[in-house]
Enzyme design. Structure first.
Site, PDB file in Angstrom:
ATOM      1  N   LEU A  78       8.430  -8.519   3.458  1.00 12.43           N
ATOM      2  CA  LEU A  78       7.300 -10.299   3.139  1.00 12.43           C
ATOM      3  C   LEU A  78       8.676 -11.079   2.097  1.00 12.43           C
ATOM      4  CD1 LEU A  78       4.556  -8.274   0.419  1.00 12.43           C
ATOM      5  CD2 LEU A  78       4.270  -9.689   2.076  1.00 12.43           C
ATOM      6  N   ALA A 105       0.890  -1.101  -0.263  1.00 14.27           N
ATOM      7  CA  ALA A 105      -0.125   0.354   0.127  1.00 14.27           C
ATOM      8  C   ALA A 105       0.697   1.300  -0.588  1.00 14.27           C
ATOM      9  CB  ALA A 105      -1.008   0.027   0.940  1.00 14.27           C
ATOM     10  N   VAL A 118       1.053  -0.214 -16.225  1.00 11.78           N
ATOM     11  CA  VAL A 118      -0.094   0.820 -15.425  1.00 11.78           C
ATOM     12  C   VAL A 118       1.641   1.983 -14.921  1.00 11.78           C
ATOM     13  CG1 VAL A 118      -1.047   1.054 -13.290  1.00 11.78           C
ATOM     14  CG2 VAL A 118      -1.189  -0.955 -14.260  1.00 11.78           C
ATOM     15  N   LYS A 155       3.497 -15.115 -12.796  1.00  8.11           N
ATOM     16  CA  LYS A 155       1.702 -14.260 -12.562  1.00  8.11           C
ATOM     17  C   LYS A 155       1.171 -15.514 -13.076  1.00  8.11           C
ATOM     18  CE  LYS A 155       2.724 -10.196 -10.615  1.00  8.11           C
ATOM     19  NZ  LYS A 155       1.730  -9.760  -9.306  1.00  8.11           N
ATOM     20  N   TYR A 202       8.874 -13.530 -14.150  1.00 10.12           N
ATOM     21  CA  TYR A 202       7.755 -12.864 -13.850  1.00 10.12           C
ATOM     22  C   TYR A 202       7.119 -13.547 -14.331  1.00 10.12           C
ATOM     23  CZ  TYR A 202       5.376  -8.872 -13.452  1.00 10.12           C
ATOM     24  OH  TYR A 202       3.935  -7.698 -12.449  1.00 10.12           O
TER      25      TYR A 202
HETATM   26  N1  LIG Z   1       2.533  -1.832 -12.782  1.00 12.38           N
HETATM   27  C1  LIG Z   1       2.725  -2.185 -13.325  1.00 12.38           C
HETATM   28  O1  LIG Z   1       2.701  -2.394 -14.799  1.00 12.38           O
HETATM   29  C2  LIG Z   1       2.445  -3.990 -13.125  1.00 12.38           C
HETATM   30  C3  LIG Z   1       1.287  -4.180 -13.752  1.00 12.38           C
HETATM   31  C4  LIG Z   1       0.503  -5.625 -14.174  1.00 12.38           C
HETATM   32  C5  LIG Z   1       0.343  -6.023 -13.010  1.00 12.38           C
HETATM   33  N2  LIG Z   1       1.173  -5.499 -11.645  1.00 12.38           N
HETATM   34  C6  LIG Z   1       1.318  -5.557 -10.220  1.00 12.38           C
HETATM   35  O2  LIG Z   1       0.828  -5.102  -9.162  1.00 12.38           O
HETATM   36  C7  LIG Z   1       1.124  -5.332  -8.512  1.00 12.38           C
HETATM   37  C8  LIG Z   1       1.605  -3.682  -7.925  1.00 12.38           C
HETATM   38  O3  LIG Z   1       2.690  -2.840  -8.608  1.00 12.38           O
HETATM   39  P1  LIG Z   1       2.398  -1.711  -8.745  1.00 12.38           P
HETATM   40  O4  LIG Z   1       3.071  -1.482 -10.501  1.00 12.38           O
HETATM   41  O5  LIG Z   1       1.704  -0.573  -8.104  1.00 12.38           O
HETATM   42  O6  LIG Z   1       4.445  -1.404  -8.102  1.00 12.38           O
HETATM   43  P2  LIG Z   1       5.336  -0.736  -7.443  1.00 12.38           P
HETATM   44  O7  LIG Z   1       4.797   0.386  -7.101  1.00 12.38           O
HETATM   45  O8  LIG Z   1       6.793  -1.130  -7.452  1.00 12.38           O
HETATM   46  O9  LIG Z   1       4.832  -1.152  -5.844  1.00 12.38           O
HETATM   47  C9  LIG Z   1       5.338  -2.096  -4.846  1.00 12.38           C
HETATM   48  C10 LIG Z   1       5.175  -2.469  -4.039  1.00 12.38           C
HETATM   49  O10 LIG Z   1       5.402  -3.453  -3.261  1.00 12.38           O
HETATM   50  C11 LIG Z   1       6.142  -3.463  -1.569  1.00 12.38           C
HETATM   51  N3  LIG Z   1       6.921  -4.718  -1.964  1.00 12.38           N
HETATM   52  C12 LIG Z   1       7.534  -5.020  -2.987  1.00 12.38           C
HETATM   53  N4  LIG Z   1       8.869  -5.461  -2.708  1.00 12.38           N
HETATM   54  C13 LIG Z   1       8.512  -6.062  -0.773  1.00 12.38           C
HETATM   55  C14 LIG Z   1       8.770  -6.638   0.240  1.00 12.38           C
HETATM   56  N5  LIG Z   1      10.115  -7.273   0.903  1.00 12.38           N
HETATM   57  N6  LIG Z   1       8.088  -6.529   1.479  1.00 12.38           N
HETATM   58  C15 LIG Z   1       6.871  -5.767   1.215  1.00 12.38           C
HETATM   59  N7  LIG Z   1       6.452  -5.359   0.662  1.00 12.38           N
HETATM   60  C16 LIG Z   1       7.359  -5.148  -0.479  1.00 12.38           C
HETATM   61  C17 LIG Z   1       5.868  -1.922  -1.521  1.00 12.38           C
HETATM   62  O11 LIG Z   1       6.611  -1.693  -0.544  1.00 12.38           O
HETATM   63  P3  LIG Z   1       7.602  -1.187   0.198  1.00 12.38           P
HETATM   64  O12 LIG Z   1       8.645  -1.270  -0.724  1.00 12.38           O
HETATM   65  O13 LIG Z   1       7.355  -0.069   1.570  1.00 12.38           O
HETATM   66  O14 LIG Z   1       8.032  -2.483   0.889  1.00 12.38           O
HETATM   67  C18 LIG Z   1       5.017  -1.306  -2.840  1.00 12.38           C
HETATM   68  O15 LIG Z   1       4.369  -0.783  -2.262  1.00 12.38           O
HETATM   69  C19 LIG Z   1       2.205  -6.296  -8.401  1.00 12.38           C
HETATM   70  O16 LIG Z   1       1.555  -7.627  -7.807  1.00 12.38           O
HETATM   71  C20 LIG Z   1       2.482  -5.924 -10.106  1.00 12.38           C
HETATM   72  O17 LIG Z   1       3.282  -7.307 -10.472  1.00 12.38           O
HETATM   73  C21 LIG Z   1       1.689  -4.441 -11.884  1.00 12.38           C
END
Ligand SMILES: NC(=O)c1ccc[n+]([C@@H]2O[C@H](COP(=O)([O-])OP(=O)(O)OC[C@H]3O[C@@H](n4cnc5c(N)ncnc54)[C@H](OP(=O)(O)O)[C@@H]3O)[C@@H](O)[C@H]2O)c1
Length: 229
Positions: free
Chosen positions: A49, A9, A170, A139, A135
């Site tokens: 995590l 979040a 995104v 998924k 990756y």
């Molecule tokens: N962006 C895209 O294009 C896209 C497309 C398809 C699917 N998704 C999926 O959507 C989800 C969110 O992605 P996003 O684009 O919003 O990414 P983001 O902006 O990079 O955010 C990733 C989040 O995951 C948390 N995280 C990562 N490693 C962690 C760890 N070791 N422990 C706890 N928290 C951790 C981070 O929190 P902290 O760093 O604060 O720990 C951060 O809040 C992911 O599952 C991603 O695979 C994204």
């Protein structure tokens, strides 16, 4: 008041979903490492995590829940032939293992009438992009886990719903890591696609999470109208 726990979040999609659920009147807890980046009003639950013990201990601080959103995740374009295996390990730990653990611990905190789990999948769980094979495997696993849990719960009469959302590109910080060392590719992607915003994903998440109890939306593919694959 309904309670929601959202992993990831502190950034991107998870942060937008947290803000949307707060606006909806829910009490929201944000599980992540950078708790200083949570939206105002979200209760912090610091946790890495990658560490199973930390996850278990974090959930001990959560008395009850109605909704779990597994939004934490990361993506490296790390090829199987010549990529860095440490990247594969981190993706597997966070995207797959931690998502499963959080779901496991959340189930014990849902009401008898059932809770709701929403998993962030990806279009990479529906087809394999060049160089993004590992990756994609995480998924594809999210899809399998979502369906496995859904059917386990139905068989045992548990009314908890399991949904997943599979976005295309995104615009979030995730892309910087995904395209690390490939700035031209990131720029070309940005120029060719009007990327989705995290808020657009949050709107769909809200639709899924506020659907009537008898409706279980299982997987939603959501891409920019300008993304071809
Ligand atoms: N962006 C895209 O294009 C896209 C497309 C398809 C699917 N998704 C999926 O959507 C989800 C969110 O992605 P996003 O684009 O919003 O990414 P983001 O902006 O990079 O955010 C990733 C989040 O995951 C948390 N995280 C990562 N490693 C962690 C760890 N070791 N422990 C706890 N928290 C951790 C981070 O929190 P902290 O760093 O604060 O720990 C951060 O809040 C992911 O599952 C991603 O695979 C994204």
């Amino acid at each position: 008041m309904k309670t929601a726990l959202i992993t990831g979040a502190s950034s991107g999609i998870g942060k937008a979903i947290a803000a949307a659920l707060l606006k909806e009147g829910m009490a929201v807890t944000g599980l992540c490492r950078s708790v200083g980046n949570l939206p105002p009003g979200v209760s912090p639950l610091p946790c890495d995590l990658r560490d199973s013990n930390e996850v278990e201990n974090a959930f001990k601080k959560v008395p009850q829940l109605d909704v779990l959103v597994n939004a934490a995740g990361l993506a490296y374009l790390s090829r199987l032939s010549d990529g860095d295996p440490r990247h594969w390990e981190e993706m597997w730990q966070v995207n797959v293992h931690a998502l499963s653990l959080c779901s496991h611990f959340a189930l014990a905190r849902f009401p008898k009438t059932g809770g709701h789990i929403l998993n962030l999948g990806s279009m990479s769980g529906h087809r394999v992009p060049p160089s993004g094979g590992f990756y994609a495997s995480t998924k594809f696993a999210v899809r399998a886990i979502s369906e496995a849990l859904r059917s386990e719960l139905k068989e045992s009469g548990n009314r908890t719903r399991v949904s997943s959302l599979s976005p295309g590109f995104v615009d979030t910080p995730l892309l910087d890591r995904y395209f690390a060392g490939r700035p031209a590719e990131l720029q070309a992607t940005r120029e060719s696609i009007d990327m989705l915003t995290p808020e657009a994903i949050a709107k769909t998440a809200l639709h899924i999470l506020t659907s009537p109890p008898e409706v279980e939306i299982n997987d939603v593919l959501i891409r920019s109208s300008t993304q071809s694959v």
